[in-house]
Design a protein around this motif. Structure first.
Motif, PDB file in Angstrom:
ATOM      1  N   GLN A 159       0.686  -1.163  -0.087  1.00  0.00           N
ATOM      2  CA  GLN A 159      -0.038   0.016  -0.077  1.00  0.00           C
ATOM      3  C   GLN A 159       0.971   1.194  -0.082  1.00  0.00           C
ATOM      4  O   GLN A 159       1.771   1.232   0.830  1.00  0.00           O
ATOM      5  CB  GLN A 159      -0.992  -0.078   1.190  1.00  0.00           C
ATOM      6  N   ILE A 162      -4.280   6.127  -0.097  1.00  0.00           N
ATOM      7  CA  ILE A 162      -5.747   5.743  -0.056  1.00  0.00           C
ATOM      8  C   ILE A 162      -6.565   6.990  -0.963  1.00  0.00           C
ATOM      9  O   ILE A 162      -6.140   8.026  -0.953  1.00  0.00           O
ATOM     10  CB  ILE A 162      -5.947   6.227   1.620  1.00  0.00           C
ATOM     11  N   LYS A 307      -9.221  10.957   5.392  1.00  0.00           N
ATOM     12  CA  LYS A 307      -7.994  10.653   5.993  1.00  0.00           C
ATOM     13  C   LYS A 307      -8.641  10.277   7.387  1.00  0.00           C
ATOM     14  O   LYS A 307      -7.947   9.427   8.057  1.00  0.00           O
ATOM     15  CB  LYS A 307      -7.223  12.035   6.123  1.00  0.00           C
ATOM     16  N   ASN A 316      -7.859   1.405  -0.860  1.00  0.00           N
ATOM     17  CA  ASN A 316      -6.219   1.598  -0.706  1.00  0.00           C
ATOM     18  C   ASN A 316      -5.657   1.501  -2.024  1.00  0.00           C
ATOM     19  O   ASN A 316      -6.117   0.634  -2.961  1.00  0.00           O
ATOM     20  CB  ASN A 316      -5.638   0.517   0.135  1.00  0.00           C
ATOM     21  N   GLN A 345       5.533  10.756  -0.994  1.00  0.00           N
ATOM     22  CA  GLN A 345       4.222  10.804  -0.327  1.00  0.00           C
ATOM     23  C   GLN A 345       3.544  12.152  -0.384  1.00  0.00           C
ATOM     24  O   GLN A 345       2.176  12.362  -0.652  1.00  0.00           O
ATOM     25  CB  GLN A 345       4.479  10.390   1.258  1.00  0.00           C
ATOM     26  N   VAL A 356       0.141   7.334   3.170  1.00  0.00           N
ATOM     27  CA  VAL A 356      -0.229   6.107   4.015  1.00  0.00           C
ATOM     28  C   VAL A 356       1.108   6.511   5.365  1.00  0.00           C
ATOM     29  O   VAL A 356       0.912   6.012   6.362  1.00  0.00           O
ATOM     30  CB  VAL A 356       0.154   4.905   3.691  1.00  0.00           C
ATOM     31  N   ARG A 357       1.823   7.617   5.013  1.00  0.00           N
ATOM     32  CA  ARG A 357       2.672   7.808   6.202  1.00  0.00           C
ATOM     33  C   ARG A 357       2.249   9.286   6.623  1.00  0.00           C
ATOM     34  O   ARG A 357       2.728  10.208   6.261  1.00  0.00           O
ATOM     35  CB  ARG A 357       4.239   8.004   5.600  1.00  0.00           C
ATOM     36  N   GLN A 358       1.397   9.189   7.467  1.00  0.00           N
ATOM     37  CA  GLN A 358       0.723  10.635   8.051  1.00  0.00           C
ATOM     38  C   GLN A 358       1.796  11.047   9.279  1.00  0.00           C
ATOM     39  O   GLN A 358       2.446  10.451  10.016  1.00  0.00           O
ATOM     40  CB  GLN A 358      -0.631  10.385   8.806  1.00  0.00           C
TER      41      GLN A 358
END
Length: 358
Positions: A159, A162, A307, A316, A345, A356-358
């Protein structure tokens, strides 16, 4: 010097010698006691130091900012990839940046020959050896994994983002929103008139890609509804562009696709969705931009709702990689790792998706 002065000098000398001896004795005593204590406590101190070192090693280190140029192990060759039409903005925004920063990785997008482009057709092409890796907006199926196993390898899905699934209707349709269950029942053919969901007395015309070519899904992979056939009133389209063109001419029409692909469009109206009829959430940022205001203004995707999970249907974004320890796997891994860098990202979010890397 008289005897009295000599006596005083001798006394002073004796006192000084006595004091020096006393001080030296105390210092020696402290050193001995200190050494003894150190010797007795040495195992505990060593244990503490080791524990501190272990704790320090277990602490997560902050990820240094990573860019496309800083990533190692990027293969130098030409590779074919394809898949989801929902990924089109990523191909335009992100992949172009990757190719500029890493010209040694030559990527060529291929459309299928005898079917519409999408996640399903892309995965089929990967299994047939026509693609090296695939961009997918849905997870792998058990059947696809079984076919790969028969051919001597497995498929991995990694993944990288989103996306929201948005529902759009003809702009003339007056309706506050739909629940996820109502949407599913429409496509199964159980709801056929808009008056059944609080709308006008108007037949529902659902548009969809064929299930075997579907790019996005509205049925959970573990839902029994997924196994049911779509309703006989569903009209199949080749692509989202085709669906939007037909939908703009069909007052009772409805279609679902990637939010990034349909929310900003001028010819259709995005519809709020909810898990229940009391919690509708818009796929666009309020207020709704009317067709008359478009294209001077366009509806923007409600990325915050996607989010935080309040928007009810999301999907996804995966890179599908052939696990065969060959060049295809190297290319798929490298492409995925590029998308997961800080720069990747950020670019995915610039393209209108959620990272996906918040």
């Amino acid at each position: 010097m008289d005897n009295t002065n000599q006596g005083k000098a001798l006394i002073k000398g004796d006192v000084a010698i006595f004091l020096r001896g006393l001080i030296i004795g105390k210092v020696l005593t402290i050193m001995v006691i200190g050494g003894l204590l150190w010797w007795l406590l040495k195992p505990e101190l060593a244990s503490r130091n080791n524990a501190d070192s272990s704790n320090q090693a277990l602490k997560p280190t902050s990820n240094a900012a990573s860019t496309f140029g800083s990533l190692a192990d990027v293969p130098t060759d030409s590779f074919n990839y394809g898949g989801s039409t929902a990924w089109a903005p990523i191909r335009q925004v992100v992949d172009s940046q990757i190719l500029s920063a890493r010209p040694e990785l030559k990527l060529r997008y291929l459309d299928p020959v005898n079917s519409s482009p999408g996640s399903s057709s892309g995965i089929r092409m990967l299994l047939e050896g026509k693609l090296d890796f695939v961009q997918s907006s849905r997870p792998l199926t058990d059947e696809e994994q079984a076919i790969a196993k028969q051919q001597g390898f497995t498929l991995a899905q990694r993944q990288v983002g989103i996306d929201g699934i948005a529902v759009v209707v003809n702009p003339s349709l007056k309706l506050p929103g739909l629940t996820v269950d109502q949407l599913q029942q429409i496509y199964l053919g159980h709801l056929t008139n808009w008056n059944q969901v609080g709308g006008p007395n108007l037949p529902i015309t659902p548009f969809s890609q064929r299930p075997e070519n579907a790019d996005t899904i509205i049925f959970s992979s573990n839902s029994d509804l997924k196994k049911q056939a779509l309703g006989s009133n569903v009209k199949y389209v080749y692509s989202t562009t085709d669906a939007l063109r037909q939908l703009s001419k069909t007052p009772g029409g409805i279609y679902y696709a990637s939010a990034r692909a349909v929310v900003p469009q001028c010819s259709v109206k995005p519809l709020p969705l909810g898990r229940t009829a009391t919690d509708f959430v818009s796929p666009y940022r309020e207020p709704l931009v009317s067709p008359e205001q478009c294209p001077r203004q366009r509806n923007q995707i409600n990325t915050e709702a996607i989010k935080n999970g309040s928007y009810p249907i999301t999907t996804n974004l995966f890179v599908i990689i052939k696990q065969n320890k060959g060049e295809e796997q190297k290319a798929g891994d490298a492409y995925t790792n590029l998308l997961l860098t800080d720069q990747g990202q950020q670019a995915i979010e610039q393209a209108g998706f959620v990272g996906v890397r918040q």
